[in-house]
Write a protein that holds these residues in place. Structure first.
Motif, PDB file in Angstrom:
ATOM      1  N   VAL B 111       0.777  -1.165   0.104  1.00  6.72           N
ATOM      2  CA  VAL B 111      -0.051  -0.127  -0.054  1.00  6.72           C
ATOM      3  C   VAL B 111       1.123   1.280   0.001  1.00  6.72           C
ATOM      4  O   VAL B 111       2.132   1.360   0.692  1.00  6.72           O
ATOM      5  N   SER B 112       0.450   2.316  -0.850  1.00 10.26           N
ATOM      6  CA  SER B 112       1.265   3.392  -0.571  1.00 10.26           C
ATOM      7  C   SER B 112       0.659   4.428   0.107  1.00 10.26           C
ATOM      8  O   SER B 112      -0.507   4.747   0.155  1.00 10.26           O
ATOM      9  N   SER B 118      -0.183   6.117  -4.677  1.00  8.25           N
ATOM     10  CA  SER B 118      -1.089   5.232  -4.806  1.00  8.25           C
ATOM     11  C   SER B 118      -2.024   5.203  -6.120  1.00  8.25           C
ATOM     12  O   SER B 118      -2.286   3.996  -6.438  1.00  8.25           O
ATOM     13  N   THR B 126      -5.228   5.461  -0.983  1.00  6.31           N
ATOM     14  CA  THR B 126      -4.461   4.802   0.084  1.00  6.31           C
ATOM     15  C   THR B 126      -5.480   3.991   0.937  1.00  6.31           C
ATOM     16  O   THR B 126      -5.285   3.106   1.262  1.00  6.31           O
ATOM     17  N   ALA B 129      -6.514   1.077  -0.699  1.00  3.22           N
ATOM     18  CA  ALA B 129      -5.551  -0.138  -0.781  1.00  3.22           C
ATOM     19  C   ALA B 129      -5.479  -0.798   0.761  1.00  3.22           C
ATOM     20  O   ALA B 129      -5.507  -1.802   0.815  1.00  3.22           O
TER      21      ALA B 129
END
Lengths: 316, 316
Positions: B111-112, B118, B126, B129
């Motif tokens: 996950v960013s 993301s 985000t 995710a």
């Protein structure tokens, strides 16, 4: 598990060693080119510059113009950049006299902790080199100058192998007794690592009576910046570095040299530790350094194009 | 001034990420070449290898053979090198299913932390995710596997700028709540520095209930090894690294990539911290990696020719 909070210093004083340690093994460049380099460095805000070495021009042709460099600095020091402390490396009392005559009062006197390196580099034993501290310090002090003792091969000697911690600490203690105003531990061949850095610094600080202690790292095996950080966490606030990471080893073509000034500035400033150095100006000095020697050096930051973040990179 | 004694771990577990993060941006090499690389890595004694990524072959052509790599490992894991934990990166539940079907039970779900990264990298926010962690972890656990959550752009996002410490810490806390077995903080674009590393690790450890925490650094701006050392001093005992330092950025040609495995081994082992990795074998794997991709990478240790000390270098 909890870790003790780091007690970091507010600032670190970087000494730029590009004009001496960086250029020492290069094909000699003109005095005019060196002055361009010195001027670019002065514009970065750095507080200390190792300008040259008063050593045998036969042994180190790249430093043959030390007297001319000293003369240039004698003039420019009257300029607005006059707050920079210029220093020069010397290998014996004769070099100390030359440096002072040329107007450079910050002397760096080198002794090698490794006997093998001392004999090969200065044709004398470590003990003989240490004994001469008295005379070099006296020469410096009589002229109103300062005598820093740089302990080369403080961690490893290319001839003798690892230098025992106690041996380097003993040399540091004797240097202080004999008149050294400052000590610098040199990782001459770029072999040390953070764990050994902390161990040696702790041992040396115990026996040097509060005399200022600096450290000098090469990035030859990739550990240089990590060792510098470890030194800072161990209380060292004076570090050497070279623009663009100049200063490779003549016996390992392509190998990295000194830790790069601009990388050290990037690392410290972004960690909240002030250096007084402007990163943009430091990047310009690094690019000039590479231009003057005619090849790229070891700075990842120069290779990356600078501190800004490129867009669109992929995870992770 | 005295500094607190460092409490260093006895050992650090290195994950070799060359086969995935190192090769991801390269021109695709053959599956046979990758298997040679994986075999050379297995021979180094490394305990964890990121073998591939189960992601869109259109987006990442270099990882299009993930299933074949998984099949190869399914066979060789019955060999004497069977003690290695192989893992694979996945970007969504479909990737997790593919990895498990291919026999890889160590999932790395990315996950960013930066919304911009993301959206650009995974076409979702985000939050979206993070919400999917529940499903990915459930898929992993149902198959007897493990779900590590890698937080990309944990320090800086190339689109959004610096990631607030609290934002990354919150994502880590939520990941643990949603089923993550392990967390890894990724310095995706190679911008962080030791001071920021310690700060973020301290903040994340406070909210992750003792779940194992690793870190992933790039050496793009020269600080990678220093950041790794800082992470270790802050209590992290799991670090990613790539043979030869493979893994540059496609938008910065010539820039350095991941921290180099052999440099990290050199640094840690000589600091008294065990890695289980044989440095000579790691140097061989690094040279093979450069041969397979057809260019040199960012390892100073490889450039220096190895850990041994060249003779005859000059002071200091």
């Amino acid at each position: 598990m909890t870790t003790p909070a780091l007690s970091l210093p507010n600032s670190v004083s970087i000494r730029e060693v590009g004009p001496r340690d960086g250029l020492q093994i290069e094909q000699p460049i003109s005095t005019e080119a060196k002055i361009r380099f010195l001027d670019a460095l002065a514009a970065t805000g750095v507080g200390r510059i190792e300008a040259t070495a008063f050593v045998s021009p036969r042994a180190v042709p790249a430093m043959a113009d030390a007297d001319a460099i000293g003369e240039h600095l004698r003039v420019t020091r009257r300029s607005p950049t006059g707050s920079i402390l210029y220093s020069a490396l010397v290998a014996n009392p004769q070099g100390a006299e030359r440096a002072l005559a040329a107007g450079i009062s910050g002397l760096e006197y080198v002794v090698s902790a490794g006997d093998g390196h001392s004999r090969a580099n200065a044709r004398r034993t470590t003990d003989e080199a240490v004994a001469a501290i008295t005379e070099v310090a006296a020469i410096a002090h009589q002229a109103g100058g300062r005598c820093e003792v740089i302990i080369a091969t403080a961690w490893d000697c290319p001839f003798d192998g690892p230098t025992p911690v106690q041996r380097t600490a003993d040399i540091a203690a004797r240097a202080v007794d004999l008149g050294a105003d400052q000590i610098c531990l040199g990782d001459t061949i770029g072999t040390t690592v953070p764990g050994r850095v902390v161990e040696l610094i702790d041992a040396v600080r115990e026996v040097t009576q509060g005399v200022p202690l600096g450290a000098h790292f090469h990035n030859t095996r990739g550990s240089g910046l990590a060792s510098a950080w470890a030194a800072v966490t161990a209380g060292v606030t004076m570090l050497d570095a070279s623009a663009a990471g100049l200063g490779g080893c003549p016996f390992a073509p392509g190998a990295s040299g000194n830790i790069a000034t601009e990388e050290l500035v990037y690392l410290l400033e972004n960690s909240g530790i002030h250096t007084g150095i402007d990163l943009v100006a430091a990047m310009e000095a690094a690019r000039l350094a590479e231009e003057l020697v005619g090849h790229t050096a070891g700075s990842n930051l120069v290779r990356a194009g600078g501190p800004s973040r490129p867009l669109g990179e992929r995870a992770t």
